[in-house]
Design a protein around this motif. Structure first.
Motif, PDB file in Angstrom:
ATOM      1  N   LEU A  39       0.861  -1.192   0.000  1.00 36.30           N
ATOM      2  CA  LEU A  39       0.000   0.000   0.000  1.00 36.30           C
ATOM      3  C   LEU A  39       0.895   1.240   0.000  1.00 36.30           C
ATOM      4  O   LEU A  39       1.544   1.542   1.003  1.00 36.30           O
ATOM      5  N   TRP A  40       0.928   1.974  -1.084  1.00 34.33           N
ATOM      6  CA  TRP A  40       1.891   3.061  -1.242  1.00 34.33           C
ATOM      7  C   TRP A  40       1.675   4.209  -0.267  1.00 34.33           C
ATOM      8  O   TRP A  40       2.603   4.933   0.074  1.00 34.33           O
ATOM      9  N   TYR A  41       0.431   4.412   0.201  1.00 34.75           N
ATOM     10  CA  TYR A  41       0.102   5.589   1.009  1.00 34.75           C
ATOM     11  C   TYR A  41       0.276   5.359   2.507  1.00 34.75           C
ATOM     12  O   TYR A  41      -0.060   6.221   3.322  1.00 34.75           O
ATOM     13  N   THR A  42       0.802   4.203   2.892  1.00 33.99           N
ATOM     14  CA  THR A  42       1.046   3.949   4.308  1.00 33.99           C
ATOM     15  C   THR A  42       2.388   3.264   4.468  1.00 33.99           C
ATOM     16  O   THR A  42       3.024   2.891   3.487  1.00 33.99           O
ATOM     17  N   SER A  43       2.837   3.107   5.691  1.00 33.72           N
ATOM     18  CA  SER A  43       4.151   2.520   5.952  1.00 33.72           C
ATOM     19  C   SER A  43       3.977   1.284   6.820  1.00 33.72           C
ATOM     20  O   SER A  43       3.833   1.385   8.045  1.00 33.72           O
ATOM     21  N   VAL A  44       3.958   0.122   6.173  1.00 34.71           N
ATOM     22  CA  VAL A  44       3.823  -1.155   6.857  1.00 34.71           C
ATOM     23  C   VAL A  44       5.055  -1.981   6.511  1.00 34.71           C
ATOM     24  O   VAL A  44       5.428  -2.053   5.329  1.00 34.71           O
ATOM     25  N   PRO A  45       5.702  -2.594   7.498  1.00 30.16           N
ATOM     26  CA  PRO A  45       6.904  -3.375   7.178  1.00 30.16           C
ATOM     27  C   PRO A  45       6.570  -4.609   6.351  1.00 30.16           C
ATOM     28  O   PRO A  45       5.489  -5.181   6.492  1.00 30.16           O
ATOM     29  N   ASP A  46       7.513  -4.994   5.483  1.00 25.25           N
ATOM     30  CA  ASP A  46       7.344  -6.273   4.807  1.00 25.25           C
ATOM     31  C   ASP A  46       7.942  -7.361   5.692  1.00 25.25           C
ATOM     32  O   ASP A  46       8.463  -7.073   6.779  1.00 25.25           O
ATOM     33  N   GLU A  47       7.842  -8.599   5.257  1.00 27.25           N
ATOM     34  CA  GLU A  47       8.337  -9.700   6.079  1.00 27.25           C
ATOM     35  C   GLU A  47       9.814  -9.535   6.419  1.00 27.25           C
ATOM     36  O   GLU A  47      10.225  -9.731   7.571  1.00 27.25           O
ATOM     37  N   ALA A  48      10.613  -9.142   5.429  1.00 26.76           N
ATOM     38  CA  ALA A  48      12.052  -9.008   5.644  1.00 26.76           C
ATOM     39  C   ALA A  48      12.388  -7.868   6.598  1.00 26.76           C
ATOM     40  O   ALA A  48      13.411  -7.906   7.281  1.00 26.76           O
TER      41      ALA A  48
END
Length: 198
Positions: A39-48
């Motif tokens: 989701l480009w408009y928020t900041s969520v970590p990916d698994e790595a």
């Protein structure tokens, strides 16, 4: 951190537990549910990036500016996201609730209402906050709708407030609930939970 300290908050639907590095494996599974980092408009970590994000939140907790939680869905017993008290201002008795994300499978289920009621009860009734703030990207319509559904009011929009990871400038919508509004907001959230159980 004397004014705000780690605490477990729970009701019959959800448990908010102090975030720990041990939560990383479960949270990696949760963030995979919906590929939330895309989701480009928020900041969520990916698994790595999950270990680094947990470490960042725990570092801010040590500095006294954040109190991070892992969110456990009591229906399944699994961790389904993270949330925080952040931008803690003890001298002004203000906090922000933010840096929240949930696995797609629990979005729009009522779980968020339970979480926010627990956090707001703690902020206003245990910490005696005078205001609780929420911030989100102007383009994050889902988040804005959820915040407004809580009963928070829009204070304003901070234009070109910060740079996103891709360099785009973010306009930030700032909402708040103040202490005098809390009794009505609490009644409203309890009504929502009773009428639309998660």
């Amino acid at each position: 951190m004397t004014w705000i300290a780690p605490v477990t908050l729970s009701d019959d639907r959800v448990e908010l537990i102090p975030l720990s590095a041990d939560h990383a494996p479960e949270l990696r599974l949760a963030v995979r549910d919906g590929d939330l980092w895309t989701l480009w408009y928020t900041s969520v970590p990916d698994e790595a990036g999950m270990d680094a994000e947990i470490a960042r939140r725990l570092r801010l907790q040590e500095e006294g500016t954040m109190l991070p939680f892992a969110v456990r869905d009591k229906k399944t017993g699994t961790l389904v996201g993270m949330t925080t008290f952040m931008n803690i201002e003890a001298d002004k008795q203000r906090v922000e609730i933010g840096s929240t994300w949930y696995a797609r499978s629990v979005q729009r289920t009522g779980l968020n209402t339970h979480c926010k009621l627990l956090l707001l009860e703690h902020a206003f009734e245990a910490l005696d906050c005078i205001a609780v703030e929420f911030r989100t990207n102007f383009f994050n319509r889902q988040s804005r709708t959820a915040i407004e559904r809580l009963g928070a009011k829009l204070d304003g929009i901070l234009r070109a407030h910060q740079k996103m990871a891709d360099g785009a400038l973010r306009d930030t919508c700032v909402y708040s609930i103040v202490a005098s509004e809390w009794p009505a907001v609490r009644t409203h959230l309890r009504y929502q939970i009773s009428r639309y159980p998660a």
